[in-house]
Write an enzyme that holds these catalytic residues in place. Sequence first.
Site, PDB file in Angstrom:
ATOM      1  CG  HIS A 278       0.110  -1.654  29.154  1.00  0.00           C
ATOM      2  ND1 HIS A 278      -1.022  -1.355  29.183  1.00  0.00           N
ATOM      3  CD2 HIS A 278       1.165  -1.971  29.164  1.00  0.00           C
ATOM      4  CE1 HIS A 278      -0.866  -2.931  29.696  1.00  0.00           C
ATOM      5  NE2 HIS A 278       0.629  -3.325  30.645  1.00  0.00           N
ATOM      6  CD  GLU A 279       4.933  -1.556  28.959  1.00  0.00           C
ATOM      7  OE1 GLU A 279       5.714  -1.577  30.298  1.00  0.00           O
ATOM      8  OE2 GLU A 279       4.728  -2.640  28.269  1.00  0.00           O
TER       9      GLU A 279
END
Length: 511
Positions: A278-279
């Site tokens: 996600h990051e």
Amino acid sequence: MPPPPRLCGMATADTGVETDDPYAALREHVERITHLRDAAGLLNWDQQVTMPEGGSPARAKQLSTLSGRTHDLLTEDRVADLLDACEAADLTDEQRAVCREIRREHERATSVPSDLVSRHAEASSEAQQVWQNAKADADFESFAPTLDHLRELRVERADHIDPEAPAYETLYEDNMPTLPLETVERVFETLREELPPLVAELRESGTELARPFEGQTFSEEEQAALNEAAAEFLGYDWDRGRLDASPHPFTSGTQFDARITTRYKPEDPLDALTATIHEYGHASYQLGLPQDEYGVPLGSARFEVHESQSRFWENHVGRTRAFWEEFLPTFREHLSGVEDLTVDEAYEAANRIYPENRIRVEADELTYHMHILLRHDVEREYLDGDLPVEAVPTRWNELMDEYLGVTPENDAEGCLQDIHWTTRFGGFPSYTVGSVLAAQLTAAMREDVDVEGCIRDRAFDRLREWMTEHVHSHGQRYEADELIEVATGEPLTAEHFLEYAEEKFGELYGL
């Protein structure tokens, strides 16, 4: 978690640039203030990742000073003069976009006193340690005075900007100024109608997806090695980034230095893995911005669409069967006790629906949005004065029971689970907008690229290149609603997300 929306600002009048070239003067102002803001961003990153707990008082003063100074520079009278001069100049469309963004921020900032900006920056920095301690002790009462102080400061800011508007609407616009709230509310209403019946159907299907990690624990050391390998697998540029651990995963940086963090749960290696992917998606946006436009809006990301990039990589890449067909050997190599894990088991575990979950960042892909609707409702009631601070935990629990059919066991599982209120209010809608837009972007991408084929070929650069061409490279040339149409050919709609969810989870659960 994307970087907080960054206001562009002005440097001092004494720049050495002749005012008969107002755009050049304006650009230099913006660049210099952006450099100050990015320095503050590094201090914030350090506070959450490496700074000893005892450093908080000094860090609060440092961030307060930087925030106050940049606000002063942003609101100088000369800024308005330069903007007016640019209005009459012969500028390109891109230059006019820069002026549009600066004027919006300048006019908004001039409404807010500098001392209020400094007080909020200091209070926000101090609040982060208070929140961490309160969450560790599952004690909302110890955080409540700090939270109410932050609310008072943000409502005061909202009243300065628009005393006639509800505070929530004004603070929403701080985060997503170019994606109208009514557009988001329309998407929310569609999801309120369509998602609960789908989740209920999945729950009632009787299908049980694999839970291959039950009863096992995985050390932080081996999980850290796994997540570094995952970032490497996707093509993270280590020359312009790094991976660390923090209490709440986030991304910080620029197109030259985009750092990511994750967090580790001993009993669930997928929690950290999906957070890292996600990051990574947030970082891919930052790193994809035009380097020669660093410091001005053309080289800055659109906060309104940032979450779509992380959700694309997390869900439309990292939760696919194609990804697990390729990544499973790396997963097995780095974790003990998973030698017999199959692709089907990993794929099912990554996509299992579990409405009984109480934690937003651990929620499955569908019920996640019930968590966002809950926060949206609580924030709105609290900011608009309809909910006293002492009633926040009770109201939170009521809505969690209404939306998800579960109740938190303590405040740490409830209203203390997110760090966001220490820095801003009104930003949670961006997470659901991100999932909806990620599905819309994926549908548009498929017109040009074989997405699953690229994943199986490990050609992640082709996916990044498409996103860079259609999203990243524009910076803030377009407002968010226009950028969405430029990238996908249509306005923001929940249609693609719902079609994607029904097809994917219908197949998984045998509907």
